[in-house]
Design a protein around this motif. Structure first.
Motif, PDB file in Angstrom:
ATOM      1  N   ASN A  85       0.825  -1.207   0.000  1.00  0.00           N
ATOM      2  CA  ASN A  85       0.000   0.000   0.000  1.00  0.00           C
ATOM      3  C   ASN A  85       0.859   1.257   0.000  1.00  0.00           C
ATOM      4  OD1 ASN A  85      -2.381  -1.423  -0.102  1.00  0.00           O
ATOM      5  ND2 ASN A  85      -2.618  -1.507   2.128  1.00  0.00           N
ATOM      6  N   GLN A  86       1.975   1.208   0.725  1.00  0.00           N
ATOM      7  CA  GLN A  86       2.867   2.375   0.727  1.00  0.00           C
ATOM      8  C   GLN A  86       3.527   2.542  -0.641  1.00  0.00           C
ATOM      9  OE1 GLN A  86       5.487   1.928   4.122  1.00  0.00           O
ATOM     10  NE2 GLN A  86       3.882   2.513   5.569  1.00  0.00           N
ATOM     11  N   HIS A  87       3.921   1.441  -1.251  1.00  0.00           N
ATOM     12  CA  HIS A  87       4.503   1.534  -2.601  1.00  0.00           C
ATOM     13  C   HIS A  87       3.491   2.128  -3.582  1.00  0.00           C
ATOM     14  CE1 HIS A  87       7.675  -1.852  -1.786  1.00  0.00           C
ATOM     15  NE2 HIS A  87       8.082  -0.676  -1.355  1.00  0.00           N
ATOM     16  N   LYS A  88       2.232   1.695  -3.460  1.00  0.00           N
ATOM     17  CA  LYS A  88       1.188   2.221  -4.359  1.00  0.00           C
ATOM     18  C   LYS A  88       1.049   3.728  -4.187  1.00  0.00           C
ATOM     19  CE  LYS A  88      -1.501  -1.997  -4.593  1.00  0.00           C
ATOM     20  NZ  LYS A  88      -2.612  -2.758  -4.043  1.00  0.00           N
ATOM     21  N   GLU A  89       1.082   4.163  -2.930  1.00  0.00           N
ATOM     22  CA  GLU A  89       0.968   5.595  -2.622  1.00  0.00           C
ATOM     23  C   GLU A  89       2.157   6.358  -3.239  1.00  0.00           C
ATOM     24  OE1 GLU A  89      -1.419   7.235  -1.193  1.00  0.00           O
ATOM     25  OE2 GLU A  89      -0.461   9.159  -0.719  1.00  0.00           O
ATOM     26  N   ILE A  90       3.339   5.797  -3.123  1.00  0.00           N
ATOM     27  CA  ILE A  90       4.525   6.445  -3.691  1.00  0.00           C
ATOM     28  C   ILE A  90       4.369   6.592  -5.203  1.00  0.00           C
ATOM     29  CG2 ILE A  90       7.016   6.211  -4.130  1.00  0.00           C
ATOM     30  CD1 ILE A  90       7.203   4.746  -1.376  1.00  0.00           C
ATOM     31  N   PHE A  91       3.954   5.529  -5.863  1.00  0.00           N
ATOM     32  CA  PHE A  91       3.781   5.597  -7.319  1.00  0.00           C
ATOM     33  C   PHE A  91       2.720   6.625  -7.694  1.00  0.00           C
ATOM     34  CE2 PHE A  91       6.186   2.302  -9.646  1.00  0.00           C
ATOM     35  CZ  PHE A  91       6.898   1.797  -8.587  1.00  0.00           C
ATOM     36  N   ALA A  92       1.632   6.636  -6.938  1.00  0.00           N
ATOM     37  CA  ALA A  92       0.555   7.575  -7.256  1.00  0.00           C
ATOM     38  C   ALA A  92       1.041   9.018  -7.102  1.00  0.00           C
ATOM     39  CB  ALA A  92      -0.641   7.324  -6.339  1.00  0.00           C
ATOM     40  N   ARG A  93       1.841   9.250  -6.067  1.00  0.00           N
ATOM     41  CA  ARG A  93       2.257  10.624  -5.787  1.00  0.00           C
ATOM     42  C   ARG A  93       3.366  11.131  -6.693  1.00  0.00           C
ATOM     43  NH1 ARG A  93       0.636  12.059  -0.470  1.00  0.00           N
ATOM     44  NH2 ARG A  93       1.882  13.931  -0.688  1.00  0.00           N
ATOM     45  N   ILE A  94       4.187  10.234  -7.216  1.00  0.00           N
ATOM     46  CA  ILE A  94       5.252  10.724  -8.104  1.00  0.00           C
ATOM     47  C   ILE A  94       4.857  10.692  -9.574  1.00  0.00           C
ATOM     48  CG2 ILE A  94       7.129  10.148  -6.492  1.00  0.00           C
ATOM     49  CD1 ILE A  94       7.816   7.773  -8.220  1.00  0.00           C
ATOM     50  N   SER A  95       3.697  10.084  -9.871  1.00  0.00           N
ATOM     51  CA  SER A  95       3.339   9.934 -11.284  1.00  0.00           C
ATOM     52  C   SER A  95       3.135  11.284 -11.973  1.00  0.00           C
ATOM     53  CB  SER A  95       2.098   9.058 -11.435  1.00  0.00           C
ATOM     54  OG  SER A  95       1.015   9.691 -10.844  1.00  0.00           O
ATOM     55  N   GLY A 122      11.156  13.210   0.509  1.00  0.00           N
ATOM     56  CA  GLY A 122      11.871  13.416   1.769  1.00  0.00           C
ATOM     57  C   GLY A 122      11.029  13.125   2.994  1.00  0.00           C
ATOM     58  N   GLY A 123       9.727  13.061   2.846  1.00  0.00           N
ATOM     59  CA  GLY A 123       8.852  12.792   3.984  1.00  0.00           C
ATOM     60  C   GLY A 123       8.303  11.385   3.970  1.00  0.00           C
ATOM     61  N   TYR A 124       7.387  11.146   3.068  1.00  0.00           N
ATOM     62  CA  TYR A 124       6.695   9.847   3.030  1.00  0.00           C
ATOM     63  C   TYR A 124       7.657   8.689   2.771  1.00  0.00           C
ATOM     64  CZ  TYR A 124       2.995   6.467   2.100  1.00  0.00           C
ATOM     65  OH  TYR A 124       2.163   5.383   2.164  1.00  0.00           O
ATOM     66  N   VAL A 125       8.586   8.887   1.843  1.00  0.00           N
ATOM     67  CA  VAL A 125       9.498   7.785   1.500  1.00  0.00           C
ATOM     68  C   VAL A 125      10.399   7.454   2.688  1.00  0.00           C
ATOM     69  CG1 VAL A 125      11.385   7.076  -0.036  1.00  0.00           C
ATOM     70  CG2 VAL A 125       9.368   8.160  -0.974  1.00  0.00           C
ATOM     71  N   LEU A 126      10.783   8.476   3.416  1.00  0.00           N
ATOM     72  CA  LEU A 126      11.580   8.251   4.629  1.00  0.00           C
ATOM     73  C   LEU A 126      10.787   7.407   5.629  1.00  0.00           C
ATOM     74  CD1 LEU A 126      14.408   9.448   5.353  1.00  0.00           C
ATOM     75  CD2 LEU A 126      13.184  10.946   6.914  1.00  0.00           C
ATOM     76  N   LEU A 165      18.669   7.956  -0.171  1.00  0.00           N
ATOM     77  CA  LEU A 165      18.572   9.236   0.534  1.00  0.00           C
ATOM     78  C   LEU A 165      19.744  10.156   0.191  1.00  0.00           C
ATOM     79  CD1 LEU A 165      17.209   7.879   3.920  1.00  0.00           C
ATOM     80  CD2 LEU A 165      15.951   9.157   2.177  1.00  0.00           C
ATOM     81  N   LYS A 166      20.888   9.570  -0.078  1.00  0.00           N
ATOM     82  CA  LYS A 166      22.049  10.378  -0.491  1.00  0.00           C
ATOM     83  C   LYS A 166      21.781  11.027  -1.850  1.00  0.00           C
ATOM     84  CE  LYS A 166      25.923   8.014   1.636  1.00  0.00           C
ATOM     85  NZ  LYS A 166      26.833   6.927   1.289  1.00  0.00           N
ATOM     86  N   SER A 167      21.317  10.236  -2.811  1.00  0.00           N
ATOM     87  CA  SER A 167      21.020  10.809  -4.124  1.00  0.00           C
ATOM     88  C   SER A 167      19.911  11.834  -4.006  1.00  0.00           C
ATOM     89  CB  SER A 167      20.551   9.753  -5.125  1.00  0.00           C
ATOM     90  OG  SER A 167      21.250   8.585  -4.977  1.00  0.00           O
ATOM     91  N   TYR A 168      18.939  11.528  -3.139  1.00  0.00           N
ATOM     92  CA  TYR A 168      17.835  12.459  -2.927  1.00  0.00           C
ATOM     93  C   TYR A 168      18.370  13.806  -2.418  1.00  0.00           C
ATOM     94  CZ  TYR A 168      14.142  14.810  -0.397  1.00  0.00           C
ATOM     95  OH  TYR A 168      13.311  15.762   0.078  1.00  0.00           O
ATOM     96  N   SER A 169      19.273  13.751  -1.439  1.00  0.00           N
ATOM     97  CA  SER A 169      19.815  14.996  -0.882  1.00  0.00           C
ATOM     98  C   SER A 169      20.556  15.792  -1.942  1.00  0.00           C
ATOM     99  CB  SER A 169      20.803  14.708   0.250  1.00  0.00           C
ATOM    100  OG  SER A 169      20.185  13.958   1.228  1.00  0.00           O
ATOM    101  N   SER A 170      21.271  15.122  -2.830  1.00  0.00           N
ATOM    102  CA  SER A 170      21.980  15.906  -3.840  1.00  0.00           C
ATOM    103  C   SER A 170      20.999  16.521  -4.842  1.00  0.00           C
ATOM    104  CB  SER A 170      23.100  15.105  -4.511  1.00  0.00           C
ATOM    105  OG  SER A 170      22.573  14.051  -5.232  1.00  0.00           O
ATOM    106  N   ASP A 192      13.770   4.504 -11.786  1.00  0.00           N
ATOM    107  CA  ASP A 192      14.756   3.416 -11.899  1.00  0.00           C
ATOM    108  C   ASP A 192      15.080   2.811 -10.554  1.00  0.00           C
ATOM    109  OD1 ASP A 192      14.758   4.050 -14.493  1.00  0.00           O
ATOM    110  OD2 ASP A 192      16.748   4.964 -14.540  1.00  0.00           O
ATOM    111  N   TRP A 193      15.370   3.680  -9.601  1.00  0.00           N
ATOM    112  CA  TRP A 193      15.763   3.168  -8.286  1.00  0.00           C
ATOM    113  C   TRP A 193      14.615   2.400  -7.652  1.00  0.00           C
ATOM    114  CZ3 TRP A 193      14.427   2.954  -3.242  1.00  0.00           C
ATOM    115  CH2 TRP A 193      15.386   2.476  -2.360  1.00  0.00           C
ATOM    116  N   LEU A 194      13.437   3.048  -7.630  1.00  0.00           N
ATOM    117  CA  LEU A 194      12.299   2.423  -6.950  1.00  0.00           C
ATOM    118  C   LEU A 194      11.940   1.071  -7.542  1.00  0.00           C
ATOM    119  CD1 LEU A 194       9.806   5.311  -6.254  1.00  0.00           C
ATOM    120  CD2 LEU A 194      10.723   3.704  -4.579  1.00  0.00           C
TER     121      LEU A 194
END
Ligand SMILES: [Fe+2]
Ligand SMILES: [Fe+2]
Length: 137
Positions: A18-28, A55-59, A88-93, A117-119
Motif C-alpha cells: 500500500n505504501q509503494h502504491k501511494e509512492i507511485f501515485a504521488r510521483i506519477s 523526503g517525507g513519506y518515502v523516509l 537518501l544520499k542521491s535524494y539529498s543531492s 529506476d531506483w524504486l
C-alpha cells in the motif's frame, strides 16, 4: 516516461504494498510529465512537491520496512538498509541542486530517473525478497 504500480511489483505484504502504491501515485504527476511542453512555473511546483514528498513519506516508508526487518530479525537487514541510505544520499543531492538552480530540465529528468529506476529496481529485488521472508515466517 510512464509510471504505474503493477502486480509484478507486489511484495505480498499489504502494509508495504500500500505504501509503494501511494509512492507511485504521488510521483506519477512528475514522472509522467512531458518536460518539453511545460511552463517553467508548473515544472517548479511539481518538482518541489515531489521532492518534499520523497523526503517525507518515502523516509517513513523506509522506517516501516526497517521496523519489520528488526522485529523479525531479517538476515539481510544491513544490505537492505544500505540501499535506502544510498537513495537518501542521491535524494539529498537532488534537493541541493534544486535549491541552487531551480527546476532545470536536468534536475527534473534526474529526479524522474532516480525515482523510477531506483524504486522499480529496489522493489523488484530487495523489497520482494523482504516480502517473501516476512510471508515465510
Ligand atoms: Fe526497501
Ligand atoms: Fe519499499
Amino acid at each position: 516516461m510512464e509510471i504505474q504500480w503493477h502486480e509484478s511489483l507486489a511484495t505480498g505484504v499489504d502494509t508495504i504494498d500500500n505504501q509503494h502504491k501511494e509512492i507511485f501515485a504521488r510521483i506519477s504527476g512528475l514522472v509522467n510529465m512531458d518536460i518539453e511542453n511545460l511552463d517553467p512555473e508548473k515544472k517548479e511546483v511539481e518538482l518541489h512537491k515531489v521532492l518534499r514528498f520523497l523526503g517525507g513519506y518515502v523516509l517513513d516508508h523506509f522506517k516501516t520496512e526497517e521496523g519489520f526487518m528488526t522485529q523479525y530479525h531479517y538476515p539481510d537487514y544491513d544490505s537492505h538498509k544500505k540501499e535506502h541510505i544510498e537513495f537518501l544520499k542521491s535524494y539529498s543531492s537532488l534537493v541541493r541542486m534544486f535549491e541552487k538552480e531551480g527546476a532545470t530540465d536536468l534536475i527534473v529528468t534526474a529526479t524522474q530517473n532516480q525515482a523510477v529506476d531506483w524504486l522499480v529496481k529496489h522493489i523488484k529485488g530487495t523489497d520482494q525478497r523482504l516480502g517473501a521472508f516476512l510471508k515465510s515466517i
